[in-house]
Design a protein around this motif. Structure first.
Motif: not given
Length: 560
Positions: A462-470
Motif C-alpha cells: 500500500r505504501t509502494d507496490p515495488a516493496l512487495e517484491g522486496l
C-alpha cells in the motif's frame, strides 16, 4: 563360529519377480523349464535322460585333472575330475566370473550350495551314479568393471573398496581370464592387508592371498587357486572355458551355432515372448541381429552380428568388418579357441561338455534360464534342473547386538528403506524439543507474518507496490537462515546421538552395504581374517541345501 541357530525368512529381491514365482508359485512358470526343482523325481528322470549323453568324458576328465593339478588342487578335487570319465557320472554345476578375491559373497554361497546339492544327490541316487561338483570359471567374460572391485568390511565395521587395475595396454573387450595377476594382484592384496589391520587372523589370510597371486599368471588362475583353497578339500572341480582343450571339444557346437544362427535367434526371441506373456520383463536384452557369439582377436572378445544371409559383422559399430559365414565355419573347425558363446548360448555350450544334472543358479541366472528352454530343445537337449542358490546373510556378534538394541529382526533390516526409517524414528523419539515441529511452527508463523492478509508484504504494497517484491525476497533470505539454524539443530542432535547412529551405520554396512544385500557386495576373506580360515568349514556345515535336495526358499541368516 556359527551357532546352532541358522534361521530363515521369506525375503525376496524385488529386482527378480520371476524368481518369486519360481520359488513359491512354480506352476505359473513351469512351462518355461523342463524340470521342477521342487519334485525329487526330477533328478531320477534327468539321470535317465543323461544316459544318452554323447560328450567325450575321458578327454574332459583328463583336461580337468591337468588343469586342477596345475592350480595346486588337493586330492579330493582331482578325484572328482577323474570321476568324470565314468560313463555313469553326472554333474552338479555352478558358474561365476572370476572376481578379484573371488568377488562378492554370492560366489562363495554358490559353490557351497553346489557341493551340498551334489552330496545330497549322491546319497539319493546311490553309489551307481557318481555325482561330481563342477564350478565353471567364467574367464571369458570381459566386464572388468564388474570383477575389479573388492568391497571390504573392516574390523571397525566400515565399508571400503579396493579396485584391481591391470595397467595400460588391454583392449576394452579383453577377457578377464587374460588379465595379469602378479603385481596388479599384489597391489590389491597390499591394500586389503592395510584395511584389515587388527583382525586376529589377518597374517594367515593375507599370506594365502599373496602366495596365490604370486603363483598365478592371470585373474582366472588366481580366482581358481582361491576357490580351491576354499573348497578343494570338499571335492570342487574347476573348469575354465579358456582352456584350449575345452575349446577343441566345443568346436562342433560353435559350428552349429554359426550354421543355424538365424534359427537360434528366432527361438530365443520366442522365449522372450513367453516371459513377456507373463507380464514380466525378460532378464536378457539383446539386439535381434546379435549372433550370440564372440570372435577372439588376440585377447579381445569381439561380438558377432548377422549382416545378411551367410554374412556376419565383427562388432556393433557401423562399418565394422563383414565376415563370410563359410569362412567362419572353416575357422571354427580349425581354431575353435577363437570363438566364445555369450550369455545366451553359454549354458548350451556348457551342457555339451558336461552331463549336467543340476545347475545352481543365482536370481539373475534363474531368470535367464527362463528364456532358454526352447534353445536347449533346438540343440536336441533338455534343460537341466535349475536349483536356486540359497540367499544368505552373515550376522556378526556386534551387529546382532545392534539389531536387538534397535528392535529389528534381520529380515526387516534387509527391507529397502527400513533402516533409514528406524534411524529417523529413533532421532525423533530422542529429540528433547521436537525440532521439526518447532521449526514447522516458526516457518509457518514467519510466512504468515510476511505474506498473510495482515502481513508485511500486503502493508508495504500500500505504501509502494515495488516493496512487495522486496518483502518476498527478504522472506527468502530469512527462510534460508532459519533452515540453516534447523540443520544446525539436527547436526547437534545427531552429535548427541552419535553412538546410537554408529550402531545403525554398522548394521547398514554389514547387512545393507551400498544399499544392496550383503551377499552381492561384501567379500568372504575379511570374515576369514576376523574369525579364522576354519570358518569355511563351519559355513559349509550349515544346512544350505536340505538332505532330500528339496528347495527351501527362505533367506538364511547365519549368526557367528
Amino acid at each position: 563360529m556359527p551357532d546352532s541357530g541358522m534361521t530363515t525368512a521369506p525375503v525376496i529381491d524385488p529386482r527378480y519377480p520371476l524368481l518369486e514365482r519360481y520359488l513359491y508359485r512354480f506352476g505359473e512358470v513351469a512351462h518355461l523349464f523342463d524340470y521342477s526343482p521342487h519334485e525329487q523325481g526330477s533328478y531320477a528322470a534327468r539321470c535317465e535322460e543323461l544316459r544318452t549323453f554323447a560328450g567325450d568324458r575321458r578327454a574332459l576328465s583328463r583336461l580337468l585333472e591337468d588343469y586342477n593339478r596345475s592350480l595346486g588342487a588337493p586330492a579330493e578335487s582331482l578325484k572328482g575330475a577323474a570321476a568324470l570319465a565314468d560313463p555313469r557320472s553326472v554333474v552338479v554345476i555352478s558358474a561365476q566370473q572370476p572376481g578379484v578375491l573371488t568377488g562378492p559373497l554370492y560366489t562363495f554361497w554358490k559353490a557351497a550350495a553346489a557341493l551340498q546339492l551334489a552330496k545330497a544327490l549322491s546319497s539319493l541316487l546311490g553309489p551307481d551314479t557318481p555325482v561330481v561338483c563342477v564350478f565353471w570359471v567364467g574367464a571369458e567374460d570381459h566386464d572388468l568393471a564388474e570383477v575389479a572391485p573388492v568391497d571390504i568390511l573392516t574390523p571397525e565395521g566400515e565399508l571400503a573398496r579396493c579396485v584391481y587395475d591391470p595397467g595400460p595396454g588391454y583392449p576394452a573387450r579383453t577377457s578377464v581370464g587374460f588379465l595379469p595377476a602378479g603385481e596388479a594382484a599384489l597391489a590389491v592384496v597390499d591394500e586389503v592387508d592395510s584395511l584389515l589391520s587388527g583382525a586376529q587372523f589377518r597374517p594367515d589370510v593375507v599370506e594365502v592371498l599373496r602366495e596365490t597371486a604370486r603363483r598365478s599368471q592371470n585373474l582366472g588362475d588366481w580366482f581358481g587357486r582361491l576357490m580351491l583353497f576354499l573348497f578343494g578339500r570338499h571335492g570342487l572341480v574347476l573348469a575354465n572355458p579358456l582352456l584350449p582343450g575345452l575349446r577343441a571339444l566345443l568346436g562342433p557346437v560353435f559350428r552349429r551355432m554359426l550354421a543355424e544362427n538365424a534359427a537360434v535367434a528366432a527361438v530365443f526371441a520366442a522365449g522372450r515372448e513367453k516371459v513377456k506373456a507373463l507380464g514380466l520383463e525378460p532378464q536378457v536384452q539383446k539386439d535381434p541381429a546379435a549372433a550370440n557369439l564372440y570372435l577372439y582377436r588376440g585377447t579381445e572378445r569381439v561380438p558377432l552380428y548377422r549382416e545378411g544371409p551367410g554374412r556376419f559383422r565383427a562388432g556393433p559399430e557401423a562399418g565394422a568388418e563383414v565376415l563370410d559365414g563359410k569362412e567362419l565355419l572353416e575357422e571354427a573347425a580349425r581354431r575353435p579357441e577363437r570363438f566364445s558363446p555369450n550369455v545366451v548360448l553359454r549354458p548350451v555350450a556348457q551342457d555339451a561338455l558336461f552331463p549336467v544334472l543340476a545347475h545352481v543358479a543365482g536370481p539373475g541366472e534363474t531368470s535367464y534360464f527362463a528364456l532358454y528352454r526352447d534353445l536347449y530343445h533346438h540343440f536336441g537337449r533338455r534343460m537341466p534342473i535349475i536349483y536356486p542358490r540359497p540367499a544368505v546373510t552373515i550376522i556378526e556378534p556386534a551387529v546382532a547386538r545392534h539389531l536387538r538394541w534397535c528392535g529389528l529382526e534381520p529380515a526387516a533390516a534387509l527391507e529397502p528403506g527400513r533402516l533409514e526409517e528406524a534411524k529417523a524414528a529413533y532421532l525423533e523419539e530422542e529429540d528433547p524439543v521436537g525440532i521439526e515441529a518447532l521449526f514447522g511452527r516458526l516457518f509457518g508463523g514467519v510466512r504468515e507474518a510476511y505474506l498473510g492478509e495482515q502481513g508485511v508484504a500486503a502493508a508495504l504494497k500500500r505504501t509502494d507496490p515495488a516493496l512487495e517484491g522486496l518483502a518476498e525476497r527478504s522472506l527468502e533470505r530469512v527462510l534460508r537462515e532459519m533452515d540453516r539454524l534447523r540443520r544446525k539443530a539436527w547436526q547437534r542432535h545427531r552429535r548427541t546421538c552419535r553412538e546410537a547412529l554408529r550402531r545403525f551405520e554398522a548394521i547398514e554396512a554389514s547387512l545393507r552395504p551400498r544399499g544392496d544385500y550383503q551377499e552381492r557386495v561384501l567379500n568372504i576373506f575379511p570374515f576369514l581374517a576376523r574369525y579364522g580360515p576354519g570358518l569355511v568349514r563351519q559355513l559349509l556345515a550349515l544346512p544350505l541345501v536340505p538332505p532330500d535336495a528339496s528347495v527351501d526358499p527362505g533367506h538364511r541368516f547365519v549368526r557367528l
